[in-house]
Motif scaffolding. Structure first.
Motif, PDB file in Angstrom:
ATOM      1  N   UNK A 133      48.968 -21.252 -15.723  1.00  0.00           N
ATOM      2  CA  UNK A 133      48.548 -20.199 -16.656  1.00  0.00           C
ATOM      3  C   UNK A 133      47.496 -20.692 -17.639  1.00  0.00           C
ATOM      4  N   UNK A 134      47.650 -21.921 -18.141  1.00  0.00           N
ATOM      5  CA  UNK A 134      46.742 -22.418 -19.175  1.00  0.00           C
ATOM      6  C   UNK A 134      45.494 -23.073 -18.609  1.00  0.00           C
ATOM      7  N   UNK A 162      36.652 -23.930 -26.024  1.00  0.00           N
ATOM      8  CA  UNK A 162      37.510 -22.997 -26.758  1.00  0.00           C
ATOM      9  C   UNK A 162      37.508 -21.627 -26.091  1.00  0.00           C
ATOM     10  N   UNK A 163      36.359 -21.185 -25.621  1.00  0.00           N
ATOM     11  CA  UNK A 163      36.290 -19.897 -24.924  1.00  0.00           C
ATOM     12  C   UNK A 163      37.135 -19.922 -23.654  1.00  0.00           C
ATOM     13  N   UNK A 164      37.141 -21.042 -22.938  1.00  0.00           N
ATOM     14  CA  UNK A 164      37.956 -21.155 -21.727  1.00  0.00           C
ATOM     15  C   UNK A 164      39.444 -21.090 -22.062  1.00  0.00           C
ATOM     16  N   UNK A 165      39.839 -21.758 -23.132  1.00  0.00           N
ATOM     17  CA  UNK A 165      41.249 -21.749 -23.529  1.00  0.00           C
ATOM     18  C   UNK A 165      41.668 -20.337 -23.934  1.00  0.00           C
ATOM     19  N   UNK A 166      40.837 -19.677 -24.733  1.00  0.00           N
ATOM     20  CA  UNK A 166      41.167 -18.314 -25.178  1.00  0.00           C
ATOM     21  C   UNK A 166      41.206 -17.365 -23.981  1.00  0.00           C
ATOM     22  N   UNK A 167      40.277 -17.508 -23.058  1.00  0.00           N
ATOM     23  CA  UNK A 167      40.281 -16.673 -21.852  1.00  0.00           C
ATOM     24  C   UNK A 167      41.558 -16.902 -21.046  1.00  0.00           C
ATOM     25  N   UNK A 168      42.003 -18.162 -20.949  1.00  0.00           N
ATOM     26  CA  UNK A 168      43.243 -18.458 -20.223  1.00  0.00           C
ATOM     27  C   UNK A 168      44.434 -17.803 -20.920  1.00  0.00           C
ATOM     28  N   UNK A 169      44.442 -17.835 -22.241  1.00  0.00           N
ATOM     29  CA  UNK A 169      45.539 -17.192 -22.985  1.00  0.00           C
ATOM     30  C   UNK A 169      45.523 -15.680 -22.768  1.00  0.00           C
ATOM     31  N   UNK A 170      44.346 -15.112 -22.714  1.00  0.00           N
ATOM     32  CA  UNK A 170      44.241 -13.665 -22.508  1.00  0.00           C
ATOM     33  C   UNK A 170      44.665 -13.250 -21.112  1.00  0.00           C
ATOM     34  N   UNK A 171      44.505 -14.137 -20.146  1.00  0.00           N
ATOM     35  CA  UNK A 171      44.852 -13.822 -18.748  1.00  0.00           C
ATOM     36  C   UNK A 171      46.337 -13.943 -18.451  1.00  0.00           C
TER      37      UNK A 171
END
Length: 174
Positions: A133-134, A162-171
């Motif tokens: 997930x992350x 940071x954008x990749x981490x936030x995108x992973x959290x949103x997914x």
């Protein structure tokens, strides 16, 4: 207002005198004279009404309606939570110390909540589902055994990471 009433009464008296004089001097045209007099009186009344309604508009003070139209609404305030989060992101990008102490706890809290609510797993479990997930960048930043950097001058997280981490959290979905 009193002055307008006196002026109206004087004009009505003058119009009545003119009517009487016209009726005496032109006895054969009574119908036409009466119609002209009624039109003249109607015009005088109309002029007095316009003057009465225009007087308040000439005051120097604007009405409450005009004040409401002229006032500019204050810009909407930014929520304090948004300002705090922006500050954490900025500080997390400037140095490792702030990334570990300020931004990382917020991101961990978001990840824990989303993983627990949507997948039923705990972030610190290290489960394969958490890693999937992350993603690698997200796990590297949020893993529980990540070491803290005491060098305040070390660079923080890059915006792309940071954008990749936030995108992973949103997914993260159920």
């Amino acid at each position: 207002m009193r002055r307008a009433a006196v002026k109206s009464a004087a004009l009505a008296a003058v119009a009545l005198v003119i009517l009487v004089v016209a009726l005496q001097t032109l006895p054969f045209r009574h119908g036409v004279i009466l119609q002209v007099w009624l039109i003249a009186c109607g015009g005088l009344i109309l002029l007095q009404l316009v003057a009465a309604t225009r007087a308040p508009a000439l005051d120097n003070e604007p009405s409450s309606f005009e004040r409401a139209l002229r006032s500019t609404p204050s810009p909407p305030e930014r929520p304090p939570e948004l300002a705090r989060l922006e500050r954490e992101v900025y500080l997390g990008m400037t140095g490792q110390f702030y990334l570990h102490r300020r931004l990382r706890p917020t991101l961990r809290e978001i990840a824990e909540q989303r993983l627990r609510d949507r997948r039923g797993v705990e972030l610190d479990s290290g489960d394969a589902d958490v890693l999937a997930a992350l993603g690698e960048d997200g796990w590297e930043l949020l893993r529980p055994d990540r070491t803290e950097h005491w060098n305040r001058d070390a660079a923080g997280i890059r915006l792309a990471e940071l954008e990749q981490v936030v995108a992973a959290l949103e997914r993260i979905q159920a």
